[in-house]
Structure formats: structure tokens, C-alpha cells
Design a protein around this motif. Structure first.
Motif, PDB file in Angstrom:
ATOM      1  N   MET A 129      -3.111  11.027  15.031  1.00 41.55           N
ATOM      2  CA  MET A 129      -1.923  10.262  14.615  1.00 41.55           C
ATOM      3  C   MET A 129      -0.742  11.189  14.312  1.00 41.55           C
ATOM      4  SD  MET A 129      -2.876   7.236  15.076  1.00 41.55           S
ATOM      5  CE  MET A 129      -2.127   5.908  14.191  1.00 41.55           C
ATOM      6  N   ALA A 130      -0.583  12.230  15.144  1.00 39.44           N
ATOM      7  CA  ALA A 130       0.450  13.240  14.928  1.00 39.44           C
ATOM      8  C   ALA A 130       1.862  12.682  15.047  1.00 39.44           C
ATOM      9  CB  ALA A 130       0.272  14.396  15.918  1.00 39.44           C
ATOM     10  N   ILE A 131       2.055  11.613  15.782  1.00 40.05           N
ATOM     11  CA  ILE A 131       3.408  11.054  15.912  1.00 40.05           C
ATOM     12  C   ILE A 131       3.718  10.094  14.759  1.00 40.05           C
ATOM     13  CG2 ILE A 131       4.936   9.632  17.330  1.00 40.05           C
ATOM     14  CD1 ILE A 131       3.703  10.933  19.765  1.00 40.05           C
ATOM     15  N   PRO A 132       2.948   9.030  14.573  1.00 42.67           N
ATOM     16  CA  PRO A 132       3.318   8.097  13.493  1.00 42.67           C
ATOM     17  C   PRO A 132       2.873   8.536  12.114  1.00 42.67           C
ATOM     18  CG  PRO A 132       1.413   7.247  14.647  1.00 42.67           C
ATOM     19  CD  PRO A 132       1.846   8.494  15.386  1.00 42.67           C
ATOM     20  N   GLY A 133       1.819   9.331  12.031  1.00 43.01           N
ATOM     21  CA  GLY A 133       1.213   9.616  10.744  1.00 43.01           C
ATOM     22  C   GLY A 133       0.400   8.414  10.301  1.00 43.01           C
ATOM     23  N   SER A 141       5.783  29.469  26.215  1.00 44.93           N
ATOM     24  CA  SER A 141       6.343  30.824  26.346  1.00 44.93           C
ATOM     25  C   SER A 141       5.326  31.905  26.002  1.00 44.93           C
ATOM     26  CB  SER A 141       7.601  30.976  25.496  1.00 44.93           C
ATOM     27  OG  SER A 141       7.292  30.890  24.129  1.00 44.93           O
ATOM     28  N   ASN A 142       4.212  31.527  25.367  1.00 45.57           N
ATOM     29  CA  ASN A 142       3.164  32.491  25.005  1.00 45.57           C
ATOM     30  C   ASN A 142       1.924  32.381  25.888  1.00 45.57           C
ATOM     31  OD1 ASN A 142       4.342  33.950  22.771  1.00 45.57           O
ATOM     32  ND2 ASN A 142       4.272  32.001  21.670  1.00 45.57           N
ATOM     33  N   GLY A 143       2.040  31.660  27.002  1.00 41.97           N
ATOM     34  CA  GLY A 143       0.935  31.583  27.952  1.00 41.97           C
ATOM     35  C   GLY A 143      -0.226  30.710  27.534  1.00 41.97           C
ATOM     36  N   VAL A 144       0.004  29.811  26.585  1.00 38.97           N
ATOM     37  CA  VAL A 144      -1.051  28.891  26.158  1.00 38.97           C
ATOM     38  C   VAL A 144      -1.265  27.843  27.254  1.00 38.97           C
ATOM     39  CG1 VAL A 144      -1.644  27.116  24.459  1.00 38.97           C
ATOM     40  CG2 VAL A 144      -0.618  29.271  23.710  1.00 38.97           C
ATOM     41  N   GLU A 145      -2.529  27.543  27.539  1.00 36.64           N
ATOM     42  CA  GLU A 145      -2.850  26.565  28.582  1.00 36.64           C
ATOM     43  C   GLU A 145      -3.138  25.176  28.013  1.00 36.64           C
ATOM     44  OE1 GLU A 145      -5.528  28.427  31.678  1.00 36.64           O
ATOM     45  OE2 GLU A 145      -5.522  29.952  30.085  1.00 36.64           O
ATOM     46  N   MET A 146      -3.572  25.114  26.759  1.00 29.05           N
ATOM     47  CA  MET A 146      -3.845  23.835  26.102  1.00 29.05           C
ATOM     48  C   MET A 146      -3.423  23.927  24.648  1.00 29.05           C
ATOM     49  SD  MET A 146      -7.450  21.856  25.330  1.00 29.05           S
ATOM     50  CE  MET A 146      -7.764  21.275  26.985  1.00 29.05           C
ATOM     51  N   ILE A 147      -2.746  22.879  24.181  1.00 31.27           N
ATOM     52  CA  ILE A 147      -2.340  22.812  22.781  1.00 31.27           C
ATOM     53  C   ILE A 147      -2.828  21.493  22.214  1.00 31.27           C
ATOM     54  CG2 ILE A 147      -0.018  21.957  23.371  1.00 31.27           C
ATOM     55  CD1 ILE A 147       0.996  23.649  20.931  1.00 31.27           C
ATOM     56  N   VAL A 148      -3.405  21.548  21.027  1.00 25.53           N
ATOM     57  CA  VAL A 148      -4.028  20.374  20.411  1.00 25.53           C
ATOM     58  C   VAL A 148      -3.377  20.101  19.059  1.00 25.53           C
ATOM     59  CG1 VAL A 148      -6.199  19.363  19.614  1.00 25.53           C
ATOM     60  CG2 VAL A 148      -6.208  20.962  21.559  1.00 25.53           C
ATOM     61  N   PHE A 149      -2.983  18.843  18.862  1.00 20.76           N
ATOM     62  CA  PHE A 149      -2.328  18.399  17.630  1.00 20.76           C
ATOM     63  C   PHE A 149      -3.232  17.435  16.872  1.00 20.76           C
ATOM     64  CE2 PHE A 149       1.042  19.700  20.465  1.00 20.76           C
ATOM     65  CZ  PHE A 149       1.850  20.452  19.624  1.00 20.76           C
ATOM     66  N   GLY A 177       5.838   9.431  22.357  1.00 19.93           N
ATOM     67  CA  GLY A 177       4.692   9.848  23.166  1.00 19.93           C
ATOM     68  C   GLY A 177       5.113  10.172  24.590  1.00 19.93           C
ATOM     69  N   GLU A 178       6.034   9.382  25.127  1.00 23.06           N
ATOM     70  CA  GLU A 178       6.575   9.650  26.463  1.00 23.06           C
ATOM     71  C   GLU A 178       7.358  10.972  26.475  1.00 23.06           C
ATOM     72  OE1 GLU A 178       6.060   8.009  29.343  1.00 23.06           O
ATOM     73  OE2 GLU A 178       4.686   6.665  28.279  1.00 23.06           O
ATOM     74  N   ASP A 179       8.097  11.248  25.408  1.00 23.67           N
ATOM     75  CA  ASP A 179       8.837  12.512  25.319  1.00 23.67           C
ATOM     76  C   ASP A 179       7.878  13.704  25.356  1.00 23.67           C
ATOM     77  OD1 ASP A 179      11.122  10.948  25.078  1.00 23.67           O
ATOM     78  OD2 ASP A 179      11.391  11.352  22.937  1.00 23.67           O
ATOM     79  N   ILE A 180       6.752  13.568  24.673  1.00 31.09           N
ATOM     80  CA  ILE A 180       5.754  14.636  24.681  1.00 31.09           C
ATOM     81  C   ILE A 180       5.137  14.774  26.070  1.00 31.09           C
ATOM     82  CG2 ILE A 180       3.506  15.334  23.748  1.00 31.09           C
ATOM     83  CD1 ILE A 180       4.535  14.067  21.066  1.00 31.09           C
ATOM     84  N   ARG A 181       4.874  13.651  26.716  1.00 33.41           N
ATOM     85  CA  ARG A 181       4.358  13.690  28.098  1.00 33.41           C
ATOM     86  C   ARG A 181       5.322  14.464  28.993  1.00 33.41           C
ATOM     87  NH1 ARG A 181       5.801  11.158  32.279  1.00 33.41           N
ATOM     88  NH2 ARG A 181       6.924   9.513  31.192  1.00 33.41           N
ATOM     89  N   ILE A 201       7.178  19.082  19.954  1.00 33.90           N
ATOM     90  CA  ILE A 201       7.840  19.657  21.126  1.00 33.90           C
ATOM     91  C   ILE A 201       8.196  21.127  20.887  1.00 33.90           C
ATOM     92  CG2 ILE A 201       9.933  19.549  22.547  1.00 33.90           C
ATOM     93  CD1 ILE A 201       9.589  16.479  22.505  1.00 33.90           C
ATOM     94  N   ASN A 202       8.609  21.479  19.689  1.00 34.32           N
ATOM     95  CA  ASN A 202       8.882  22.891  19.377  1.00 34.32           C
ATOM     96  C   ASN A 202       7.618  23.739  19.527  1.00 34.32           C
ATOM     97  OD1 ASN A 202      11.608  22.526  18.864  1.00 34.32           O
ATOM     98  ND2 ASN A 202      11.316  22.235  16.672  1.00 34.32           N
ATOM     99  N   HIS A 203       6.492  23.206  19.045  1.00 31.44           N
ATOM    100  CA  HIS A 203       5.217  23.928  19.193  1.00 31.44           C
ATOM    101  C   HIS A 203       4.838  24.055  20.668  1.00 31.44           C
ATOM    102  CE1 HIS A 203       3.837  24.570  15.069  1.00 31.44           C
ATOM    103  NE2 HIS A 203       4.212  23.327  14.768  1.00 31.44           N
ATOM    104  N   ILE A 204       5.068  23.012  21.447  1.00 27.12           N
ATOM    105  CA  ILE A 204       4.760  23.053  22.884  1.00 27.12           C
ATOM    106  C   ILE A 204       5.590  24.133  23.562  1.00 27.12           C
ATOM    107  CG2 ILE A 204       4.949  21.797  25.076  1.00 27.12           C
ATOM    108  CD1 ILE A 204       4.267  19.222  23.444  1.00 27.12           C
ATOM    109  N   GLU A 205       6.878  24.174  23.272  1.00 22.66           N
ATOM    110  CA  GLU A 205       7.755  25.183  23.884  1.00 22.66           C
ATOM    111  C   GLU A 205       7.323  26.591  23.524  1.00 22.66           C
ATOM    112  OE1 GLU A 205      11.559  23.797  22.511  1.00 22.66           O
ATOM    113  OE2 GLU A 205      11.720  22.306  24.124  1.00 22.66           O
ATOM    114  N   ASP A 206       6.957  26.816  22.260  1.00 22.68           N
ATOM    115  CA  ASP A 206       6.465  28.134  21.838  1.00 22.68           C
ATOM    116  C   ASP A 206       5.173  28.481  22.581  1.00 22.68           C
ATOM    117  OD1 ASP A 206       8.568  28.439  20.071  1.00 22.68           O
ATOM    118  OD2 ASP A 206       7.387  27.919  18.289  1.00 22.68           O
TER     119      ASP A 206
END
Length: 130
Positions: free
Chosen positions: A42-46, A31-39, A66-70, A23-28
Motif C-alpha cells: 500500500m505504498a501509494i495510498p497508505g 542511475s545505479n544499475g538496479v534491475e528491480m526495486i521493491v516498495f 500507479g500509472e505514473d509509476i508504471r 519515483i525519486n527512488h526509481i530514478e536513483d
């Protein structure tokens, strides 16, 4: 299209910490005009070994993050890996069906494959397949 690929340390078994980082990366990115961000996958559970995958509380926690990210996907496309669950299907041992899945969220909605039955894409080639 401005795309951000995030290489981050995913902590296995710590979906809360992983979600907060995402979520921190999404917010950044927003604010920087990114249209798509890719993680990562298994970025949530590992990736985990052992019984954690069998604890329903852990699975539900991953699902909720996952819902929070949505919810954080306002005006940005977010691609991330998480566990996908199908509560209608069970494995031979009676446990809920779980998938290594790719999720795509945009404007607070999941975007699944066209004519797909899930709001995610199931990984079909695992690392031990050659």
C-alpha cells in the motif's frame, strides 16, 4: 540481479507525496544499475481508516499515481502496493470492488499473474487473519 528494497515512510491519505517519493527512488535506482526495486505494501495510498476508501476521487487518484509509476519503469522492474479496482464488480452496498494489491511494472507495462484476470495480485491474507 541487483535488487533494491526500499523502506520508506508511507503517508496515509497522501498518494501524491508517496508517488513522488517512489519515483525519486526509481530514478536513483535506474542511475545505479538496479534491475528491480521493491516498495512497501500500500505504498501509494497508505493504510487508512475511515471513509477515504469510499471517495471515488481518492481511488482514481491512487490509480493514476500507479500509472505514473508504471510509466517510470523503463529498464527496471518496479514492485509496489496500491489499491486495485474492478469497475465491473460491485460489493453488496453497490460500491466498486477494491483490493489490497501488489503491482509489478516493467518497461512501462504492468505484469499480472499468468492467466489472471487483473494486472495485479490480490492480497489474500490480511493482518487480522491468523
Amino acid at each position: 540481479m541487483k535488487i533494491s528494497l526500499v523502506q520508506m515512510e508511507v503517508i496515509p491519505g497522501n498518494p501524491e507525496r508517496n508517488c513522488h517519493k517512489i519515483i525519486n527512488h526509481i530514478e536513483d535506482a535506474q542511475s545505479n544499475g538496479v534491475e528491480m526495486i521493491v516498495f512497501p505494501e500500500m505504498a501509494i495510498p497508505g493504510y487508512l481508516l475511515g471513509d477515504e476508501w469510499e471517495r471515488m476521487a481518492f481511488l482514481k487518484e491512487c490509480e493514476q499515481f500507479g500509472e505514473d509509476i508504471r510509466e517510470a519503469s523503463d529498464n527496471i522492474i518496479v514492485v509496489f502496493g496500491n489499491i486495485g479496482l474492478d469497475y465491473e464488480r460491485v460489493n453488496e452496498d453497490g460500491r466498486v470492488r477494491k483490493y489490497n494489491a501488489l503491482f509489478v511494472a516493467e518497461n512501462r507495462k504492468f505484469i499480472g499473474p499468468e492467466n489472471g484476470i487483473y494486472p495485479f495480485v490480490i492480497k489474500t491474507l490480511l493482518p487480522n487473519y491468523r
